[in-house]
Enzyme design. Structure first.
Site, PDB file in Angstrom:
ATOM      1  N   ASP A 151       0.601  -1.141   0.129  1.00 46.12           N
ATOM      2  CA  ASP A 151      -0.086  -0.016   0.116  1.00 46.12           C
ATOM      3  C   ASP A 151       0.786   1.238  -0.048  1.00 46.12           C
ATOM      4  OD1 ASP A 151      -1.340  -2.168   1.020  1.00 46.12           O
ATOM      5  OD2 ASP A 151      -2.303  -1.136   2.584  1.00 46.12           O
ATOM      6  N   GLU A 183     -10.647  -2.072   3.737  1.00 45.62           N
ATOM      7  CA  GLU A 183      -9.205  -1.594   4.085  1.00 45.62           C
ATOM      8  C   GLU A 183      -9.110  -0.336   3.615  1.00 45.62           C
ATOM      9  OE1 GLU A 183      -6.744  -5.567   5.212  1.00 45.62           O
ATOM     10  OE2 GLU A 183      -6.767  -5.225   2.982  1.00 45.62           O
TER      11      GLU A 183
END
Ligand code: FRU
Length: 439
Positions: A16, A190
């Site tokens: 990420d 998420e």
């Protein structure tokens, strides 16, 4: 072979994007990083900087795991007035501290830097938000001018919900409201993002709420709603009991995208970037010296149709300026190229390497279908489809390790990793194709 116009760390696991902040003329890209290897683990914040969103320079690990916690995803902002008490113009990061041992526990923690993100101190009063939960992660932050405070959106991952908090010092956070997952496909939320976007062709703005679903989501897992935000509550567009969720990317490898909320371009568009990876199989990819890359940064705006608002993504022009455009009909191309099909006829295009790995892209009427085949790594075999207006140009951005398709006026994005290798890839293009049965 390495990606030529996508950011990848020199070595090791990357996932990420985190802590996207523009500060003193520099774009900072922090990211989930394992300093010790190519598998997920020892999660820390890696760091790269850029002056133009095109060339990136890797920096030393910014926030490393410690004995108690891994440093999960989060955000960073500049604090011009020093409201947090760490000095004027300090950089402040809010990240998820995830317990490294014992029972699962995630809380939100603060770190600060006064040297342009090179070194970070943990705040002695951490955690700044702790609900005693196992799954509570990925804070994203922005300054909300009208109410004069920072807003955080953070996921209650196991409950498929997100919480909105506000703060005027980044340490004391007040819970404001909940974003419910009513009608949302998939599970385990998420990396939420709440951001105000310009509506194309108007002076108006509208809000976008994006979240990634780890399991059973459509496309790459990034889903979104549009709506309004009054400083307290996000109100999605559409029927209250059945709000509309749309898919941000129809491939398999565009996850955890977050934005530099500021600065914007002359069309008031912010830019976001996603991880070109997928937790379902990333760890199985054969070793190649680096694992995981970032997408091209994409400018964001909203289009409007009678059915409602839709997300428009356009590759950041600076990031792709140097990419070699290949004429359709060329049969041999290198690893990095832009291929644009402007002819309105249906078509099929196959890109292959010598080992039988291939990407097949087919446009038939109002459907785009893409297949990925990898005989050496069959877990990568995939078929994706996306809606597209008939006859719309289709633009393929090919790089070592990835294919990003943007078409339909930026309305359709489809991102796939691939392992096609060799200096020369062969391309076969043909008009009036039929969608193969397997798609
Ligand atoms: C998304 C994610 C986040 C978490 C991070 C850990 O890819 O699972 O929810 O913070 O990765 O690496």
């Amino acid at each position: 072979m390495r990606p030529q116009y996508h950011y990848a760390a020199a070595a090791n696991w990357l996932s990420d994007p985190n802590g996207l902040v523009y500060h003193q003329g520099i774009w900072h890209l922090f990211y989930q990083y394992n300093p010790l290897g190519e598998d997920w683990g020892h999660m820390s914040w890696g760091h790269a900087i850029s002056h133009d969103l095109a060339e990136w320079q890797e920096q030393p690990v910014a926030i490393a795991e410690d004995a108690q916690h891994m440093i999960f995803s989060g955000a960073a902002i500049a604090d011009p007035g020093g409201a947090a008490g760490f000095g004027r113009d300090a950089l402040i990061a809010l990240y998820t501290a995830s317990a490294a041992h014992g029972p699962a526990h995630q809380s939100q923690a603060l770190a600060w830097s006064t040297d342009q993100g090179q070194t970070w101190q943990r705040y002695a009063g951490n955690p700044v938000i702790d609900r005693g939960l196992a799954d509570f992660r990925d804070p994203n932050l922005f300054w909300h001018g009208p109410t004069g405070r920072w807003i955080m959106v953070v996921a209650l991952s196991a409950e498929n919900r997100a919480l909105i908090y506000a703060s005027s010092d980044l340490k004391q956070w007040d819970e404001l409201s909940v974003i419910h997952g009513a009608g949302a496909p998939g599970r385990v939320w998420e990396c939420p993002l709440l951001i105000e976007l310009p509506v194309e062709g108007t002076d108006e703005t509208r809000w976008l709420f994006k979240v990634d679903v780890l399991h059973d989501g459509p496309g790459a897992g990034a889903i979104y709603q549009t709506g309004t935000f009054d400083g307290i509550r996000f109100q999605p567009d559409g029927p209250a009991l059945d709000p509309i969720w749309q898919v941000a990317d129809h491939g398999r490898d565009f996850y955890a995208a977050v934005a530099w909320h500021e600065p914007r371009d002359n069309q008031r568009r912010p830019v976001w970037i996603g991880w070109m990876g997928n937790h379902a199989y990333q760890g199985q990819l054969p070793q190649q010296g680096w694992r995981g890359a970032m997408s091209v940064p994409r400018r964001l705006s909203l289009g409007r149709s009678p059915q409602g608002f839709w997300l428009r993504q356009e590759p950041e022009p600076a990031a792709i300026a140097g990419v070699h455009a290949v004429q359709i009909g060329t049969t041999d191309i290198g690893q990095a190229a832009r291929l644009e099909i402007t002819h309105p006829a249906d078509f099929s295009m196959t890109i292959e390497d010598c080992d039988g790995r291939l990407l097949e892209v087919v446009r038939q009427s109002n459907r785009l279908a893409v297949a990925r085949r990898d005989p050496g790594s069959p877990f990568l075999d995939a078929q994706c489809t996306a809606p597209i207006a008939a006859g719309e140009p289709v633009c393929l951005w090919l790089d070592c390790g990835s294919l990003e398709i943007v078409s339909n006026d930026g309305r359709t994005a489809l991102t796939l990793q691939h392992r096609l290798s060799g200096d020369v890839l062969s391309v076969h293009y043909e008009q009036a194709a039929e969608i193969p049965a397997f798609l």
